[in-house]
Design an enzyme around this catalytic site. Structure first.
Site, PDB file in Angstrom:
ATOM      1  N   GLY A 117       0.822  -1.199   0.000  1.00 26.40           N
ATOM      2  CA  GLY A 117       0.000   0.000   0.000  1.00 26.40           C
ATOM      3  C   GLY A 117       0.855   1.248   0.000  1.00 26.40           C
ATOM      4  O   GLY A 117       2.002   1.243  -0.466  1.00 26.40           O
ATOM      5  N   SER A 118       0.313   2.318   0.531  1.00 24.19           N
ATOM      6  CA  SER A 118       1.000   3.599   0.525  1.00 24.19           C
ATOM      7  C   SER A 118       2.087   3.651   1.594  1.00 24.19           C
ATOM      8  O   SER A 118       2.080   2.889   2.568  1.00 24.19           O
ATOM      9  CB  SER A 118       0.000   4.727   0.772  1.00 24.19           C
ATOM     10  N   GLU A 143       5.786  -3.415   1.114  1.00 27.20           N
ATOM     11  CA  GLU A 143       5.931  -3.015  -0.297  1.00 27.20           C
ATOM     12  C   GLU A 143       5.052  -1.787  -0.461  1.00 27.20           C
ATOM     13  O   GLU A 143       3.841  -1.886  -0.625  1.00 27.20           O
ATOM     14  CB  GLU A 143       5.507  -4.168  -1.220  1.00 27.20           C
TER      15      GLU A 143
END
Length: 514
Positions: A244-245, A266
């Site tokens: 995600g962010s 990630e």
């Protein structure tokens, strides 16, 4: 090329219902729940998914923990057989699951099918890996001793995935975790639970064919952020993979660290490419176009910054602007469409904010406007934006999850490398050059600081054979190929004494007499 008109096919909700039934998802899971799922293609609500409660989530983690205790005793090659069966089931369901990805995420059909193919590929990889969980034999300084390392299953693997790759990321983790002897608990994005429900149903068929897998080996949690927090904080989950962010990672990472759990993060990727004077410009043009506009700019590996040498800028950039003006935007199911919708209105608003900042900074913006006449009011189709910036600054320094490509001139290679690395993220990167020295330097420790560094291809479109992930604010995690499997296991160093003496390392003596 004109933009694609709205599709005249059957309502998306009806198509989704048919697909889910064919894929084996019970209607009770998506017909009368609390979580509204909308298709970005039309903006319409296509399902009402039942959410997992906190109590149910904790119970699922408990089942997964018990399953791991049994599964870890199953030989690796036998565990690989389950993953082989999962690959077979995915092959049989590829067309339906790929189309469901298109309808729920808005990807063009080749990308939807490609995501399922990626799942099949990682299953193939993991089946081979099930016979290759190797440790080392290590030289020892003590006579008549042997030193070695062994790898053991770790436990419950938590997986939190993002909307843009709603099923592939789960498979990267699950296929490896299963052959490593772990169980898996998956919390998909609340924006894309339907493809997760379908994948879970497919996996259940593989488990049924396998025959003797423990209950709870693969669990699914559907819901909002609070359900993900249950997974993050549960001490029975020793490793969590979160995609995600960077903002999400800043919250998840410390919570995992507080209980000494492993994090496979990630996160964001403000990816760049350098185009040098020697580059094959026809090749570069094609590579840039896919990397920057594919998946409507909603890949973590999307190309977002482009550094073009002064000597070729006025040749390449006008050609690129022409491609941006002509690329077909529309319903991803329509023939010839290359750019589908943004996931939702928030993504559109973020894109427009970044473009407004770019204009205020003196940029020339090509495209970026909303395309009318496609989908309903809740669908957000935009023309990809090519932004010529006077300097590498402002909005180019942060990731906007939309099809914006910032272009900046450079004069020296040193300058291009410095700008390339001058952002927080460090996921993927590329260079277009026919100069061997430039290519080798870009891939060296003095070049790109990213986890992925490519030559004469864009930063987007990784294969499962290599470990996937990046450095800095990207989180440092690695998934899929190479030796990423080690993150799902624990290592033990073993020393065996087959002599009658007891020599100690480093010459230490400890004589207690007879």
């Amino acid at each position: 090329m004109p933009d694609a008109p709205a599709s005249t096919a059957a309502p998306i909700a009806a198509q989704v219902d048919q697909l889910l039934q064919r894929l084996g998802v019970p209607k009770s899971a998506y017909a009368d729940g609390e979580l509204a799922v909308r298709s970005p293609i039309s903006g319409e609500t296509i399902a009402l998914v039942r959410q997992t409660s906190s109590e149910e989530a904790k119970a699922a983690i408990g089942r997964a923990h018990a399953a791991h205790l049994a599964w870890r005793l199953v030989p690796g090659p036998r565990r690989g057989e389950l993953v082989r069966l999962l690959g077979e089931e995915l092959r049989a369901a590829k067309a339906d699951l790929g189309l469901l990805v298109t309808l729920e995420v808005g990807k063009v059909p080749s990308e939807g099918a490609g995501e399922v193919q990626e799942m099949i590929d990682i299953c193939d990889f993991a089946v081979g890996l099930s016979r290759q969980l190797y440790g080392l034999t290590i030289a020892t300084e003590r006579p008549e001793h042997r030193m070695m390392e062994t790898w053991h299953p770790l436990g419950v693997v938590g997986v939190i995935s993002a909307f843009n790759f709603p099923v592939a990321v789960w498979s990267w983790n699950a296929a490896l975790a299963l052959v490593c002897g772990d169980s898996v608990v998956w919390k998909p994005s609340e924006k894309t639970p339907l493809t997760a429900l379908a994948t879970h149903a497919i996996a259940q068929r593989a488990l049924a064919r396998f025959g003797d897998a423990p209950e709870g080996l693969l669990e699914l949690l559907v819901g909002q952020r609070d359900i993900g927090e249950v997974l993050v904080d549960d001490p029975r989950v020793p490793v969590l993979s979160a995609t995600g962010s960077t903002a999400m990672g800043r919250q998840v990472g410390p919570r995992l660290a507080a209980r000494f759990a492993r994090a496979i993060l990630e996160l964001g990727g403000n990816n760049a490419a350098i185009v040098t004077p020697s580059a094959d410009l026809d090749l570069a043009l094609r590579g840039i176009a896919f990397a920057a506009m594919g998946t409507a700019g909603q890949r973590c590996t999307t190309l977002r910054r482009l550094f073009v040498h002064d000597g070729i800028y006025d040749t390449l950039v006008p050609r690129l602007a022409k491609v941006y003006g002509q690329v077909k935007v529309g319903d991803p199911r329509a023939p010839g469409t290359l750019v589908g919708p943004l996931i939702d209105g928030a993504a559109f608003d973020g894109m427009q904010k970044a473009l407004a900042e770019s204009r205020a900074a003196g940029a020339t913006v090509h495209g970026g406007e909303r395309v009318a006449g496609i989908g309903g009011d809740g669908a957000y189709y935009v023309r990809p934006a090519l932004v010529e910036l006077p300097a590498h600054a402002g909005p180019a320094l942060r990731e906007t999850f939309a099809p914006i490509l910032y272009v900046v001139r450079y004069s020296s290679f040193d300058q291009a490398i410095e700008w390339h690395n001058a952002v927080g993220a460090g996921l993927s990167s590329s260079i277009f050059t026919l100069d061997m020295r430039e290519a080798e330097r870009f891939m060296s420790c003095a070049g790109s600081d990213c986890g992925i560094a490519n030559v004469n291809i864009g930063p987007s479109g990784a294969e499962i054979g290599g470990a996937f992930g990046g450095e800095k604010e990207t989180g440092g995690g690695r998934e899929a190929g190479s030796d990423a499997w080690k993150a799902y296991m624990r290592r033990a160093t073993n020393t065996i004494n087959y002599s009658t003496a007891l020599p100690l390392a480093q010459g230490v003596t400890f004589d207690i007499g007879d």
